[in-house]
Write a protein that holds these residues in place. Structure first.
Motif, PDB file in Angstrom:
ATOM      1  N   SER A   1       5.752  -0.133  -2.037  1.00  0.00           N
ATOM      2  CA  SER A   1       5.718   0.934  -1.689  1.00  0.00           C
ATOM      3  C   SER A   1       7.374   2.218  -2.535  1.00  0.00           C
ATOM      4  CB  SER A   1       6.113   1.109  -0.091  1.00  0.00           C
ATOM      5  OG  SER A   1       7.793   1.165  -0.322  1.00  0.00           O
ATOM      6  N   TRP A   2       7.863   1.254  -3.438  1.00  0.00           N
ATOM      7  CA  TRP A   2       8.587   1.848  -4.401  1.00  0.00           C
ATOM      8  C   TRP A   2       7.935   2.607  -5.637  1.00  0.00           C
ATOM      9  CZ3 TRP A   2      12.615   3.683  -2.835  1.00  0.00           C
ATOM     10  CH2 TRP A   2      13.382   2.343  -1.313  1.00  0.00           C
ATOM     11  N   ILE A   3       6.425   1.702  -5.132  1.00  0.00           N
ATOM     12  CA  ILE A   3       5.898   2.680  -6.479  1.00  0.00           C
ATOM     13  C   ILE A   3       4.871   3.008  -6.592  1.00  0.00           C
ATOM     14  CG2 ILE A   3       4.819   1.839  -8.973  1.00  0.00           C
ATOM     15  CD1 ILE A   3       6.910   0.329  -9.559  1.00  0.00           C
ATOM     16  N   SER A   4       4.562   4.395  -6.314  1.00  0.00           N
ATOM     17  CA  SER A   4       3.174   5.294  -6.301  1.00  0.00           C
ATOM     18  C   SER A   4       3.050   6.107  -8.140  1.00  0.00           C
ATOM     19  CB  SER A   4       3.110   5.947  -4.845  1.00  0.00           C
ATOM     20  OG  SER A   4       4.318   6.903  -5.349  1.00  0.00           O
ATOM     21  N   THR A   5       1.924   6.981  -6.850  1.00  0.00           N
ATOM     22  CA  THR A   5       1.319   7.454  -7.789  1.00  0.00           C
ATOM     23  C   THR A   5       2.508   8.660  -7.755  1.00  0.00           C
ATOM     24  OG1 THR A   5      -0.411   8.810  -6.267  1.00  0.00           O
ATOM     25  CG2 THR A   5      -0.590   6.951  -8.438  1.00  0.00           C
ATOM     26  N   ASN A   6       3.210   9.091  -7.598  1.00  0.00           N
ATOM     27  CA  ASN A   6       4.094   9.957  -6.989  1.00  0.00           C
ATOM     28  C   ASN A   6       5.299   9.839  -7.452  1.00  0.00           C
ATOM     29  OD1 ASN A   6       5.424  12.874  -6.015  1.00  0.00           O
ATOM     30  ND2 ASN A   6       6.684  11.287  -5.248  1.00  0.00           N
ATOM     31  N   SER A   7       5.782   8.353  -7.404  1.00  0.00           N
ATOM     32  CA  SER A   7       7.211   7.964  -8.156  1.00  0.00           C
ATOM     33  C   SER A   7       7.028   7.931  -9.425  1.00  0.00           C
ATOM     34  CB  SER A   7       8.420   6.930  -6.984  1.00  0.00           C
ATOM     35  OG  SER A   7       7.123   5.738  -7.198  1.00  0.00           O
ATOM     36  N   TYR A   8       5.877   6.738 -10.357  1.00  0.00           N
ATOM     37  CA  TYR A   8       5.902   6.243 -11.428  1.00  0.00           C
ATOM     38  C   TYR A   8       6.084   7.682 -12.884  1.00  0.00           C
ATOM     39  CZ  TYR A   8       3.916   3.503 -14.758  1.00  0.00           C
ATOM     40  OH  TYR A   8       3.914   3.181 -15.911  1.00  0.00           O
ATOM     41  N   PRO A   9       4.934   8.767 -12.521  1.00  0.00           N
ATOM     42  CA  PRO A   9       5.631   9.208 -13.214  1.00  0.00           C
ATOM     43  C   PRO A   9       7.165   9.693 -13.227  1.00  0.00           C
ATOM     44  CG  PRO A   9       3.871   9.689 -12.393  1.00  0.00           C
ATOM     45  CD  PRO A   9       4.420   9.014 -11.446  1.00  0.00           C
ATOM     46  N   VAL A  10       7.723   9.703 -12.380  1.00  0.00           N
ATOM     47  CA  VAL A  10       9.605  10.507 -13.052  1.00  0.00           C
ATOM     48  C   VAL A  10       9.782   9.656 -13.102  1.00  0.00           C
ATOM     49  CG1 VAL A  10      11.191   9.924 -11.134  1.00  0.00           C
ATOM     50  CG2 VAL A  10       9.039  11.043 -10.303  1.00  0.00           C
TER      51      VAL A  10
END
Lengths: 520, 521
Positions: free
Chosen positions: B415-424
């Protein structure tokens, strides 16, 4: 072929057809077959998660039950304050905010179903376990059994061919929020994307595709490498698709300025802009109302949450109706449990069991399902007993909305679940021709001691399945399978075990049910 | 079909669909100490997992030591409180926003947000600077004995969270039951899980349930009756919050006892009786020791296997591999045994795990997805860079310090890596590398041996930044990114001048940071 070129050449064709196209990644078979179109319909599901355990008894108020007022002396909603709808139910007044299309009006307009007493056997009062049960669609209380993926994640990972080696052109599922829900996790990786701001996603997501092949997944390192790689690929690929839909889409309603409502506003805009995702999920927390859930004037935390929910769903529906998109949308709420009927000492309520669920959209069979909660017959913890297995609406979604069949439901949930029948299957010419129509079943004597006769009028010849289910909707056994010619059918049956059941008669794939009871 | 896929499908046929029991990580190694002196790669691995990533200097200082020596060094002997604080605000009282006019209320709450940001930034800087294992371990406990800064319509006051942080840190290697007692009466906790409202005749079950489900036994080891009785034991404690409210003898921001609100009746908990008390002995001290400490002892006495397995499993996932479905049962069981046989002391458990052959086994290396804080602190630490407002980045990656989404803490793992957080994440790393000056970039590679030989340099940089050796083709690709069409014999000349070296080094580092395994450790 380079990935970009491939995208450009298939992009136009893919726009009109759901899930067509996809990109070969380099490490797999050199001969790439285009994935088959598994799901031609354009139907959309919206899942609203209400985290913390929504207090069903202060959502739909059992105003005629004096016990309710005895066990809720400080937070009970007085009958005269509750909003009576169609003379059938009383909603918390916060569900009927003024000057906005809301869930009270949706019920009056036939666009809302209220399902009372939704839960499961051996209720688990842990937020986390119970949320996992709801999202995975698997009721296991054994803590050694890890629930690790979602029923929709599994559904798409098994029905979308080529996934994840070939990614669909549009994300299968979109979660509004930072962290992807377990609902969209599957044994083959995430089937959905997490999204908060399409503009930022676009700016940051471009060009993130890793220039590296997947690794062997024989090591933990390799598996996690491939997981990150897939997310990178999805970020790159879907950031422009989402942006395109966002720019093209519009809202026709002045949405309330509220974090939860804005999530639904974004969903509406993406649908309006042509994003072909099958499922959207939005999230509202705060329902864990142990303390000060409501003030004496019926305002406070829980009423605020209910108002947000009603406003969000109502405005979303109005927007979609005005844009001619509503017919293809259904939504439901999911909350891990209800609250204990008896209030605690902190003007709040502790964790409970069965609760109320909403299903909405123009294609729902609107109304109230289930009986008013029986507060005189609680379980050992003093919690409400459930009337409907929580997966019955899921089964509707799979079998009626997404065009699956009972085998899909059984595969997803590990057992057969009777669809609630809250979603209307569109009637096609083919259905009429093949006599796929509901039949009206009579059962006599009912209640019975063991022998029972079913009767119905069959208009066309067809194969018939007669099956027995628990009243909550779990499969018990098949009673008969056979072919019947047109005419009045009578079928004698024998049922051994006493109890209350639902008996279903499925004629040419269309199911009808009748409640029966066996008493000795 | 690859062999593994076949294996998976066979396994799946035999079990209920899609519910997974834990499958083993097969290794021949166990909890015995890692047998050989640490290499530089071993030291990197230890520092990635036990802390927030290696620095060159710290890693070199551990090379050649035994795993036990190295771990003892990381754990230290005593834990001193930090020498700095996030600011003078930590000792200030705060006004009560309830009942104040709207402007005042907003001003008070805005001040809390500012203070919380300062606390979070302070802690992230401490993670970046930490050469020991303590901040990483404190973060583990902070996510185990969870509180949230913002929840429902209220907040935890940052002053109370600062005190909680210190309490967690002091206890991080201590005795677990005594730690649990401190947590139970922690001022922020008494507020967060409803203890403040838990009174005689008006029980609130919130803390009682989580004490067992989330903090000690895990789910399934207690009855609903136990929850109700534990709630009675815990009645009568109040959280000290505002300057217009009463405080106890310990002053502001310390939970205090209100005898009139304590349920003095006898309690039946896990088959044991906690005796009733009279008004005479209904004091803070007696209730604390005879009821609450007793309650926690009963949990440990009656459910020792559950508690030890629950904590051992969680530590394994934190330090070795966070997948919920893969684990090494022998190692976890052995660790649980260490916990029980050492009288519930935490230090031997951590020491055994981090020094073990299993911990250093190649099969577990590179298997962890870095959490946002590991990623942010790691990038800053490994490149020797700084960032003014790192907590804003961690928030954007969905990890707000001391403010997880629920009492369960961070859901963790994938859950730490999503399309929301990965680009950040990518954006953050790119920014940090991009802001390295030419001189800093050059200083970075000069910390490696033979840095003037590109073919010796790049594999070392890769080993420092990525958890597992990569293919020759990838190394070649990173060499190319550095050389940018220059022949490799020009490299000594290039690095002789910061002006020509800087941009090339940054390009190489950025290229490495794009790889999926830059997110792994």
């Amino acid at each position: 072929m380079k990935r970009r070129t491939f995208l450009q050449t298939t992009g136009a064709a893919a726009l009109g057809v759901n899930l067509l196209g996809g990109v070969p990644t380099r490490a797999f078979s050199p001969v790439q077959l285009l994935p088959t179109v598994t799901d031609q319909n354009d139907r959309i599901l919206v899942v609203i998660q209400l985290f913390g355990g929504n207090d069903g008894l202060n959502t739909i108020i059992p105003v005629d039950n004096p016990t309710y007022y005895q066990i809720r002396p400080s937070i009970g909603v007085p009958k005269e304050e509750a909003v009576s709808v169609l003379g059938r139910v009383h909603m918390h007044p916060a569900m009927d905010p003024a000057n906005v299309y809301n869930m009270r009006r949706m019920l009056e307009d036939g666009r809302l179903a209220i399902v009372q007493g939704v839960g499961y056997e051996n209720p688990n009062l842990s937020h986390f376990r119970s949320t996992d049960i709801w999202l995975s669609g698997l009721n296991s209380s054994d803590p050694n059994v890890r629930l690790v993926d979602g029923w929709l994640g599994r559904h798409f990972s098994r029905t979308v061919s080529g996934f994840p080696e070939i990614l669909p052109d549009h994300p299968l599922a979109v979660q509004i929020g930072g962290t992807l829900s377990m609902l969209f996790q599957s044994p083959k990786g995430d089937v959905g994307i997490a999204l908060t701001d399409p503009q930022k996603f676009f700016e940051l997501g471009q060009g993130l595709s890793p220039d590296l092949d997947p690794m062997s997944d024989e090591t933990a390192y390799g598996r996690e490498f491939n997981f990150v790689r897939l997310v990178a690929e999805q970020s790159d690929r879907y950031s422009s698709v989402v942006k395109e839909a966002f720019d093209k889409g519009r809202n026709t309603v002045q949405y309330a300025n509220n974090g939860f409502v804005r999530q639904l506003q974004l969903v509406a805009r993406l649908i309006s802009g042509g994003l072909k995702s099958k499922v959207y999920m939005v999230y509202m927390g705060g329902f864990d109302t142990h303390v000060q859930q409501q003030s004496a004037d019926l305002t406070g935390l829980h009423p605020f949450l209910l108002e947000s929910l009603s406003t969000g769903v109502g405005q979303f529906m109005q927007d979609m109706l005005q844009q001619g998109q509503a017919e293809k949308i259904v939504g439901f709420t999911a909350s891990e449990f209800g609250r204990r009927p008896e209030e605690n000492g902190s003007r709040g309520t502790d964790h409970g069991a069965a609760s109320v669920q909403f299903v909405f959209g123009p294609r729902v069979s609107s109304g109230v399902y289930g009986n008013t909660p029986d507060l005189g017959n609680l379980d050992a913890n003093g919690d409400q007993r459930f009337q409907y297995d929580f997966r019955r609406v899921y089964a509707d979604v799979i079998e009626t909305w997404f065009g699956g069949d009972p085998a899909d439901t059984e595969e997803l949930f590990g057992e057969r679940i009777l669809p609630l029948g809250v979603l209307q299957a569109p009637v096609s010419v083919d259905d009429a021709y093949r006599g796929r129509d509901n039949v009206s079943i009579s059962a006599w004597p009912n209640p019975t001691t063991d022998k029972l006769t079913l009767g119905w009028l069959q208009t066309v010849p067809g194969s018939v399945d007669v099956e027995l289910w628990t009243t909550e909707g779990r499969f018990v056994k098949r009673l008969h399978r056979g072919w019947f010619d047109p005419g009045q059918v009578t079928l004698p049956l024998r049922i051994e075990a006493t109890g209350s059941y639902l008996c279903s008669v499925t004629v040419n794939g269309r199911r009808s049910t009748v409640p029966i009871a066996v008493i000795r | 079909m690859r062999r593994r896929d076949l294996f998976h499908s066979l396994v799946r046929l035999g079990e209920r669909p899609h519910t997974s029991n834990v499958t083993p990580i097969v290794t021949t190694t166990g909890l015995e100490p890692h047998p050989t002196p640490l290499t530089i790669e071993d030291a990197y691995h230890l520092l990635r997992r036990a802390g927030f990533g290696p620095t060159r200097q710290r890693a070199r200082s551990l090379v050649g030591k035994s795993s036990e020596q190295a771990v003892d060094e990381l754990l230290g002997t005593t834990i001193e409180d930090p020498s700095t604080t996030p600011g003078t605000w930590v000792d200030r009282t705060t006004e009560n926003p309830a009942g104040a006019d709207l402007q005042t209320r907003f001003a008070i709450e805005a001040q809390w947000s500012t203070n919380m940001g300062s606390l979070a930034n302070w802690w992230i800087q401490a993670m970046v600077a930490d050469d020991s294992a303590i901040e990483k371990l404190t973060l583990f406990w902070s996510n185990h004995f969870t509180t949230e800064f913002s929840f429902d319509e209220t907040n935890s006051i940052p002053q109370t969270l600062w005190r909680q942080y210190l309490m967690l840190r002091r206890n991080s290697l201590g005795n677990f039951p005594s730690f649990a007692l401190d947590v139970t009466l922690d001022n922020a906790m008494v507020w967060y899980l409803g203890g403040h409202f838990n009174e005689r005749g008006r029980p609130n079950e919130n803390y009682a349930r989580e004490l067992m489900e989330l903090f000690t036994t895990g789910i399934g080891w207690y009855t609903e009756g136990d929850v109700k009785e534990a709630a009675r034991v815990l009645t009568g404690w109040k959280s000290s919050r505002f300057n217009d409210e009463p405080t106890g003898p310990d002053g502001y921001y310390h939970a205090y006892f209100d005898a009139a609100r304590h349920d003095t009746g006898a309690k039946q908990f896990m088959g044991q009786t906690i005796a009733a008390r009279t008004a005479d002995n209904n004091t803070a001290f007696q209730v604390r020791t005879e009821e609450i400490a007793r309650l926690i002892d009963i949990i440990h006495e009656q459910r020792p296997e559950a508690v030890s397995a629950f904590i051992a499993d969680k530590l394994y996932r934190y330090y070795v591999y966070s997948s919920p479905t893969e684990s090494n049962r022998q190692v976890v069981a052995g660790l649980a045994n260490v916990f029980r046989s050492n009288n519930w002391n935490i230090r031997p458990v951590i020491r055994t795990l981090l020094a073990s052959a299993h911990f250093f086994d190649p099969a577990v290396r590179g298997a962890q997805l870095k959490t946002p804080l590991e990623f942010i602190a790691g990038v800053l630490r490994q490149f020797g860079s700084s960032e003014g407002n790192p907590q804003d980045w961690s928030r954007r990656m969905d990890q707000s310090v001391m403010d997880p989404p629920t009492v369960f803490g961070w859901p963790g793992y994938r859950s730490w890596i999503s399309t929301n957080s990965y680009p950040v994440r990518r954006n953050f790393a790119q920014g940090v590398i991009g802001r390295m000056t030419d001189a800093q970039a050059l200083a970075f590679i000069r910390s490696f041996d033979d840095h003037t030989d590109i073919r010796k340099l790049v594999p070392q940089v890769v080993a420092y930044l990525l958890p597992v050796p990569v293919s020759e083709a990838r190394v070649e690709n990173y060499i190319k990114a550095a050389l940018q069409n220059a022949p490799d014999y020009d490299w000594p000349q290039i690095v002789a001048d910061a002006a020509t070296a800087g941009q090339r080094i940054r390009t190489m580092l950025t290229t490495i940071s794009r790889a999926p395994d830059f997110q792994l450790c």
